[in-house]
Design an enzyme around this catalytic site. Structure first.
Site, PDB file in Angstrom:
ATOM      1  CG  LEU A 143      -2.006  -1.025   1.341  1.00  0.00           C
ATOM      2  CD1 LEU A 143      -2.712  -0.904   2.675  1.00  0.00           C
ATOM      3  CD2 LEU A 143      -3.000  -0.856   0.201  1.00  0.00           C
ATOM      4  CG  ASP A 144      -0.174   4.956  -1.945  1.00  0.00           C
ATOM      5  OD1 ASP A 144      -0.401   5.730  -1.003  1.00  0.00           O
ATOM      6  OD2 ASP A 144      -1.013   4.708  -2.845  1.00  0.00           O
ATOM      7  CB  THR A 145       3.673   6.549   2.069  1.00  0.00           C
ATOM      8  OG1 THR A 145       4.848   5.858   1.634  1.00  0.00           O
ATOM      9  CG2 THR A 145       3.922   7.105   3.468  1.00  0.00           C
ATOM     10  CB  THR A 157      -3.067   3.780   0.463  1.00  0.00           C
ATOM     11  OG1 THR A 157      -3.126   4.567  -0.724  1.00  0.00           O
ATOM     12  CG2 THR A 157      -4.276   2.863   0.508  1.00  0.00           C
TER      13      THR A 157
END
Length: 245
Positions: A109-111, A113
């Site tokens: 998960l990107d930072t 999200t």
């Protein structure tokens, strides 16, 4: 699993220990022909099994090894999806240090999200969950800028053109619409980098908040940010079924 008897543990005891029910209920499963050991149907209650045996109930694999660990973590915003030592930003390691085994995170998960991310010490399970060929669906709640129209649902299901190819949603539900922001639930099995954010950007509704709420059959439910729980029993079996393990 407890230390095995030299000749193995009784099958019904192993099934009960794995969380399939009481010893009596597990005996009934065996007698009714619902249990297989190493591909062979077993109906004898005296059958003994070893930790290395593959056991299935109604076709689903039973995990009997206590060394297996799969967890669900609610990743907070600002945390990097890596098991490296924390640097300028916290990492998943900070939230999983209480588990005494090396864990692999399933995808990223990107930072910015938040939400559900799975971690496991089963390398094959991690590989299959992340591999595109198994098409494991993932569900997100997105708060996006602007008032979305119902045409968004059709556009996402037909496919949105991105710089690295078309992205298609499995399902789309508009949960709430306001003058400045809308809430949309989106399920997608495409695992490309920042795919959900890029899809919304492509249709003119940049994401303001993104939460992943489900991976395959595993739901985030009421797990609070930064907290984790062990996936076991029937829930673990459904996860393994999703990737044909």
């Amino acid at each position: 699993m407890t230390t095995p008897h030299p000749e193995g543990e009784r099958l019904q005891k192993v099934l009960a220990h794995a969380g399939l029910g009481s010893r009596r209920a597990c005996e009934q499963m065996i007698v009714r022909g619902r249990v297989e050991v190493n591909g062979s149907l077993v109906t004898e209650l005296g059958t003994r099994v070893q930790p290395t045996d593959e056991i299935r109930v109604d076709g689903s694999r039973v995990v009997v090894d206590d060394q297996h660990l799969t967890i669900a973590l609610n990743k907070p915003i600002g945390v990097e999806s890596t098991m490296a030592e924390p640097g300028e930003r916290p990492t998943l390691l900070e939230f999983t240090s209480r588990y005494s085994t090396r864990l692999f995170h399933v995808g990223r998960l990107d930072t910015n999200t938040e939400g559900l991310i799975l971690l496991t010490n089963d390398g094959e399970l991690a590989h299959r969950l992340a591999h595109p060929s198994y098409e494991v669906p993932k569900t997100y709640f997105a708060r996006v800028h602007g008032r979305v129209q119902r045409g968004l649902m059709r556009a996402f299901k037909e496919g949105v053109e991105l710089e690295d190819g078309v992205a298609v949603a499995d399902s789309v539900t508009i949960k709430d619409v306001g003058p400045n922001a809308s809430i949309v639930e989106l399920t997608i099995h495409d695992g490309r980098n920042r795919i959900v954010r890029r899809m919304f950007e492509a249709v003119g509704h940049p994401v303001e908040q993104l939460i992943r709420t489900q991976v395959g059959p595993i739901r985030l439910a009421d797990l609070r940010p930064g907290r984790s729980r062990v996936i076991s029993g029937a829930e673990l079996r459904t996860l393994m079924d999703a990737v044909n393990l």
